[in-house]
Design an enzyme around this catalytic site. Structure first.
Site, PDB file in Angstrom:
ATOM      1  CG  ASP A 225     -15.152 -65.716 -75.522  1.00 36.91           C
ATOM      2  OD1 ASP A 225     -14.695 -66.895 -75.379  1.00 36.91           O
ATOM      3  OD2 ASP A 225     -14.431 -65.143 -76.603  1.00 36.91           O
TER       4      ASP A 225
ATOM      5  CG  ASP B 141      -9.919 -70.349 -74.958  1.00 32.90           C
ATOM      6  OD1 ASP B 141      -9.307 -71.535 -75.767  1.00 32.90           O
ATOM      7  OD2 ASP B 141      -9.417 -69.137 -75.072  1.00 32.90           O
TER       8      ASP B 141
ATOM      9  N   GLY C 232      -6.005 -80.393 -85.843  1.00 25.32           N
ATOM     10  CA  GLY C 232      -5.946 -79.339 -84.682  1.00 25.32           C
ATOM     11  C   GLY C 232      -4.941 -78.144 -85.295  1.00 25.32           C
TER      12      GLY C 232
ATOM     13  CB  THR D 210      -1.890 -73.061 -82.008  1.00 26.69           C
ATOM     14  OG1 THR D 210      -1.828 -72.366 -80.628  1.00 26.69           O
ATOM     15  CG2 THR D 210      -0.372 -72.555 -82.673  1.00 26.69           C
TER      16      THR D 210
ATOM     17  NE  ARG E 176      -5.350 -66.833 -71.909  1.00 27.69           N
ATOM     18  CZ  ARG E 176      -4.609 -66.202 -72.580  1.00 27.69           C
ATOM     19  NH1 ARG E 176      -3.266 -65.938 -72.418  1.00 27.69           N
ATOM     20  NH2 ARG E 176      -5.062 -65.696 -73.738  1.00 27.69           N
TER      21      ARG E 176
ATOM     22  CD1 TRP F  31      -8.160 -71.197 -72.161  1.00 32.66           C
ATOM     23  CD2 TRP F  31      -9.125 -70.717 -70.326  1.00 32.66           C
ATOM     24  NE1 TRP F  31      -8.503 -70.143 -71.922  1.00 32.66           N
ATOM     25  CE2 TRP F  31      -8.780 -69.608 -70.735  1.00 32.66           C
ATOM     26  CE3 TRP F  31      -9.578 -70.896 -68.911  1.00 32.66           C
ATOM     27  CZ2 TRP F  31      -9.274 -68.401 -70.104  1.00 32.66           C
ATOM     28  CZ3 TRP F  31      -9.981 -69.520 -68.398  1.00 32.66           C
ATOM     29  CH2 TRP F  31      -9.721 -68.405 -68.973  1.00 32.66           C
TER      30      TRP F  31
ATOM     31  CB  SER G 223      -2.239 -62.210 -77.781  1.00 27.08           C
ATOM     32  OG  SER G 223      -2.257 -62.769 -79.263  1.00 27.08           O
TER      33      SER G 223
ATOM     34  CB  SER H 162       5.563 -67.489 -82.315  1.00 28.28           C
ATOM     35  OG  SER H 162       5.019 -68.465 -83.272  1.00 28.28           O
TER      36      SER H 162
END
Length: 389
Positions: free
Chosen positions: A102, A162, A220, A222, A234, A238, A350, A353
């Site tokens: 980042d 991101d 892939g 999440t 989001r 991005w 954030s 779930s």
């Protein structure tokens, strides 16, 4: 040309000025608490507590200071911005919480902005050092920048969507130093990312894993979306902004088509007020929190891409961005000092779930990037803005 939201009002020039005026006043109002300290990534009951410069989000607060300085020219803002830039130089020199990807989120809206706006030598030095730090996370095997975690761990051999917003720092560094190594790594990462995070229906993966030995795409997943197969709002935003920046820096025409399709997926999954829920799986009637920050991020992406399109299509995206920002301004923006010390309510950092691995924090609060990209979108609509990215 896809969804147009016909009949929806656009934010007016007067409303843009009203919004920027309040942002400027709010930032000046809280500056005594957030000059030597930074805002936490998310508010608590509407109010950000001050923190040291250790999180991945602190650059957004400094970016708000610079956007407010651009708007008003107030010397207090410039002084505060310079104090914070010095802090960022110390952070990169001492390697304080910089072992992740980042660096762009941290150093573009703070230090690159300071260099572009006021010629800050400390800003330039810090941002080049941050670019040097970022490229240490590049994997030639797989051709991508690893998001976080130890570099030799198979469970961390992945990128996240991101990171498309971290790459402009590398293009800037190549431009400043004349060394193409930064640009080369950025272009390889973009190619790897867009080839893997965009699904057949143009929804997006949050994160994508690669085989550590061969670099081959693996799967892939999440961390922050509702479930692996859903579209985290989001992350999709991005993708919208990241593809606009990818085209800006590479000129590769295929990125325009990808932008159109990723953006259309985002737009067709918005609820009636155009502000997404935290995951695009949810819509009107679902008892789920919103993520207003995603709306502003996507609007910035549409405003950026509109600069490179034919007039009719460019106007299409500018109008949609103006309709989205009208809803943010009317229904989500902070309007007084008593409600919050932030700028935009009802964001989600954030949300946990049953199907994801993320922490539960900053749900239905302000968050740092939501405030920053709200101001950026407004600034883009108020003038021909020289972007920090």
């Amino acid at each position: 040309m896809g969804v147009t939201f016909e009949g929806y009002p656009e934010i007016s020039g007067e409303e843009i000025n009203q919004a920027l005026d309040f942002c400027n006043r709010q930032i000046l109002h809280v500056l005594p608490d957030f000059t030597d300290k930074f805002q936490q990534a998310y508010s608590e009951n509407g109010f950000y507590p001050p923190i040291a410069n250790t999180d991945w989000t602190t650059g957004f607060w400094t970016g708000e200071i610079w956007l407010a300085y651009e708007y008003s020219g107030d010397g207090q803002l410039r002084k505060a911005g310079e104090i914070q830039v010095h802090d960022f130089l110390e952070r990169i020199d001492k390697k304080i919480s910089v072992d992740h990807h980042d660096m762009g989120f941290l150093y573009s809206p703070s230090c690159v902005a300071a260099y572009k706006l006021i010629g800050s030598k400390e800003g330039r030095e810090a941002a080049i050092k941050a670019a040097d730090q970022l490229i240490t996370r590049y994997h030639p095997v797989g051709e991508f920048i690893q998001a976080w975690g130890p570099m030799n761990a198979p469970e961390n051999y992945r990128l996240i969507i991101d990171c498309l917003l971290n790459l402009p720092l590398l293009y800037w560094a190549s431009g400043e130093t004349g060394d193409n190594k930064y640009r080369d790594i950025a272009e390889k990462h973009i190619h790897t990312a867009v080839a893997n995070v965009i699904r057949e229906d143009y929804s997006t993966w949050h994160t994508f894993f690669f085989d550590m030995k061969t670099g081959a795409p693996d799967h892939g997943a999440t961390c922050q979306g509702y479930r692996d197969g859903s579209a985290w709002a989001r992350g999709q935003a991005w993708g919208v902004y990241g593809l606009a920046l990818a085209y800006k820096y590479t000129g590769r025409k295929e990125y325009i088509d990808l932008f159109r399709n990723v953006t259309e997926y985002f737009l067709t999954h918005l609820p009636k007020d155009l502000i997404p829920f935290w995951d695009l799986e949810f819509t009107d009637g679902d008892d789920q929190p919103r993520d207003s920050s995603s709306a502003s991020i996507a609007a910035c992406g549409m405003l950026e891409m509109s600069k490179y399109l034919e007039p009719e299509e460019a106007e299409h995206y500018r109008k949609i961005a103006a309709k989205i920002m009208k809803s943010v301004f009317d229904n989500y923006a902070v309007k007084d000092f008593e409600t919050s010390n932030g700028l935009v309510l009802h964001s989600t950092y954030s949300n946990h779930s049953p199907y994801n691995t993320c922490n539960h924090c900053g749900v239905d609060e302000c968050n740092a990037w939501g405030d920053y990209f709200y101001m950026e979108a407004l600034t883009r609509m108020s003038k021909d803005w020289v972007l920090y990215w």
